[in-house]
Design an enzyme around this catalytic site. Structure first.
Site, PDB file in Angstrom:
ATOM      1  N   LYS A 286       0.825  -1.223   0.000  1.00  0.00           N
ATOM      2  CA  LYS A 286       0.000   0.000   0.000  1.00  0.00           C
ATOM      3  C   LYS A 286       0.855   1.268   0.000  1.00  0.00           C
ATOM      4  O   LYS A 286       0.488   2.265  -0.627  1.00  0.00           O
ATOM      5  CB  LYS A 286      -0.952  -0.011   1.196  1.00  0.00           C
ATOM      6  CG  LYS A 286      -2.081  -1.005   1.014  1.00  0.00           C
ATOM      7  CD  LYS A 286      -3.063  -0.986   2.154  1.00  0.00           C
ATOM      8  CE  LYS A 286      -4.085  -2.087   1.966  1.00  0.00           C
ATOM      9  NZ  LYS A 286      -4.932  -1.872   0.769  1.00  0.00           N
TER      10      LYS A 286
ATOM     11  N   THR B 263     -14.842   5.695   2.181  1.00  0.00           N
ATOM     12  CA  THR B 263     -14.959   5.346   0.763  1.00  0.00           C
ATOM     13  C   THR B 263     -15.884   4.137   0.633  1.00  0.00           C
ATOM     14  O   THR B 263     -15.827   3.203   1.435  1.00  0.00           O
ATOM     15  CB  THR B 263     -13.585   5.039   0.118  1.00  0.00           C
ATOM     16  OG1 THR B 263     -13.036   3.867   0.723  1.00  0.00           O
ATOM     17  CG2 THR B 263     -12.624   6.193   0.268  1.00  0.00           C
TER      18      THR B 263
ATOM     19  N   GLY C  98      -8.612   2.080  -3.672  1.00  0.00           N
ATOM     20  CA  GLY C  98      -8.377   2.801  -2.422  1.00  0.00           C
ATOM     21  C   GLY C  98      -6.999   3.459  -2.412  1.00  0.00           C
ATOM     22  O   GLY C  98      -6.835   4.578  -1.934  1.00  0.00           O
ATOM     23  N   ASP C  99      -6.005   2.771  -2.953  1.00  0.00           N
ATOM     24  CA  ASP C  99      -4.655   3.338  -2.987  1.00  0.00           C
ATOM     25  C   ASP C  99      -4.611   4.574  -3.892  1.00  0.00           C
ATOM     26  O   ASP C  99      -3.981   5.576  -3.570  1.00  0.00           O
ATOM     27  CB  ASP C  99      -3.637   2.290  -3.481  1.00  0.00           C
ATOM     28  CG  ASP C  99      -3.416   1.196  -2.455  1.00  0.00           C
ATOM     29  OD1 ASP C  99      -3.679   1.444  -1.259  1.00  0.00           O
ATOM     30  OD2 ASP C  99      -2.977   0.094  -2.836  1.00  0.00           O
TER      31      ASP C  99
ATOM     32  N   ASN D 163     -11.659  11.071  -6.226  1.00  0.00           N
ATOM     33  CA  ASN D 163     -12.715  10.213  -6.754  1.00  0.00           C
ATOM     34  C   ASN D 163     -12.520   9.956  -8.242  1.00  0.00           C
ATOM     35  O   ASN D 163     -12.695   8.832  -8.724  1.00  0.00           O
ATOM     36  CB  ASN D 163     -14.042  10.975  -6.595  1.00  0.00           C
ATOM     37  CG  ASN D 163     -15.031  10.204  -5.806  1.00  0.00           C
ATOM     38  OD1 ASN D 163     -14.722   9.181  -5.232  1.00  0.00           O
ATOM     39  ND2 ASN D 163     -16.253  10.698  -5.775  1.00  0.00           N
TER      40      ASN D 163
ATOM     41  N   SER E  69      -8.795   4.655 -12.314  1.00  0.00           N
ATOM     42  CA  SER E  69      -7.890   3.527 -12.023  1.00  0.00           C
ATOM     43  C   SER E  69      -8.594   2.173 -12.163  1.00  0.00           C
ATOM     44  O   SER E  69      -7.949   1.186 -12.486  1.00  0.00           O
ATOM     45  CB  SER E  69      -7.286   3.663 -10.623  1.00  0.00           C
ATOM     46  OG  SER E  69      -8.218   3.288  -9.635  1.00  0.00           O
TER      47      SER E  69
ATOM     48  N   GLY F  42      -4.790  -4.292 -12.571  1.00  0.00           N
ATOM     49  CA  GLY F  42      -3.660  -4.138 -11.650  1.00  0.00           C
ATOM     50  C   GLY F  42      -3.783  -2.913 -10.770  1.00  0.00           C
ATOM     51  O   GLY F  42      -4.434  -1.926 -11.136  1.00  0.00           O
TER      52      GLY F  42
END
Ligand code: ATP
Length: 293
Positions: free
Chosen positions: A40, A210, A241-242, A266, A272, A277
């Site tokens: 992370k 989130t 999330g990352d 957001n 993403s 990946g």
């Protein structure tokens, strides 16, 4: 350029794709094998660097081939690696991922990440003091996290804690951080006895929950605010999330208001999930601007 400091995990993900999982004692053939940069800390550092920030990552890897690969990737992404320790008595952190039957199972071996200590943090005190924002997750020891948060408080440097992977934390630590960014599952582990609405009211402008395809909820001090996710065709939500956290740090460090920074994060996280990946789909600033029109 905004200065972002991450102190966190660096892993290499060892991914096996198979038609099914092996039973205990059984050997089967898999179909594919991939080695992918992860962790992370590293993921969020890459997300922030792609969005144009000056990013330092403090962490540790082993003196092995996987550690070298992790370094090469971070440097290629423009992340400053000067304060990553290379340790000879331990291996690089790994995540062993099996993708089978439409699902993932993951075993993480923290290894070098467990050696990120308050002592190492002491060696980067001036870097902390000099940063616009510090971004943390929970893949290094909690005592190190507590030590960093205390230094950030002393130096008046804002700190975002992304409390992932989910685990119970001392309330005193949660109270000290500037922003807390759990997903819905993590918030229930952190605060098992309260509803999300109660918690948002209790921690205005601090708790940002989130909610995947639903977007983000927070309280602006007057009202509960829901920022919807962007509408995209999701291909792989790993690392959403990352991306969100890395981009949030970029937005806030550039002086955006909280709502603007959340919308920015957001959008980055939404983009993403359209590619495979964790790091694969993290957008650059140019890609973001193109989409904003
Ligand atoms: P992960 O563990 O998969 O990296 P997470 O569980 O920490 O993610 P989520 O709440 O699932 O975090 O997602 C973070 C943010 O990413 C969301 O708030 C949203 O902005 C964006 N996002 C996630 N999934 C989608 C989706 N399907 N469509 C658009 N945006 C999404």
């Amino acid at each position: 350029m905004s200065k972002i400091l991450l102190i966190g995990s660096i892993n290499m993900d060892l991914v096996v794709v198979a038609t099914r999982r092996a039973h205990p004692g059984e050997t089967i053939f898999g179909e594919q094998f991939h080695i992918i940069p992860g962790g992370k800390g590293a993921n969020q550092a890459v997300a922030a660097a792609r969005l144009g920030a000056d990013v330092h990552l403090v962490g540790a890897v082993g003196n092995d081939q996987l550690g070298k690969q992790a370094f090469t990737n971070l440097q290629a992404e423009g992340v400053n690696t000067n304060h990553i320790q290379v340790l000879s008595d331990v291996s690089t952190g790994t995540a062993h991922i099996t993708v089978a039957e439409g699902d993932n199972t993951i075993i993480v071996v923290p290894a070098a990440n467990e050696k990120v200590s308050p002592n190492q943090v002491d060696s980067v005190r001036s870097l902390i003091q000099d940063s616009d924002i510090v971004l943390l997750q929970l893949e290094i020891p909690i005592e190190t996290i507590e030590y960093i948060v205390d230094l950030c408080t002393e130096f008046h440097v804002p700190v975002i804690l992304n409390p992932a992977p989910a685990q119970k934390l001392p309330l005193a630590l949660l109270e000290k951080v500037t922003y807390l960014t759990p997903n819905e599952h993590e918030v229930k582990i952190l605060f098992p006895h309260e509803t999300i609405e109660q918690l948002l009211k209790r921690y205005p402008k601090k708790l940002l929950v989130t909610e995947g395809v639903e977007g983000v909820r927070y309280d602006d001090g007057e009202n509960l605010i829901h920022v919807p996710a962007v509408k995209v065709k999701a291909t792989d939500t790993t690392g959403a999330g990352d991306t969100f956290n890395g981009a949030l740090a970029v937005g806030l460090s550039r002086g955006m208001e909280l709502k603007e920074a959340i919308c920015f994060a957001n959008l980055a996280a939404g983009i993403s999930v359209t590619k495979l990946g964790a790091q694969g789909g993290m957008p650059t600033l140019e890609q973001l601007h193109q989409l904003q029109g």
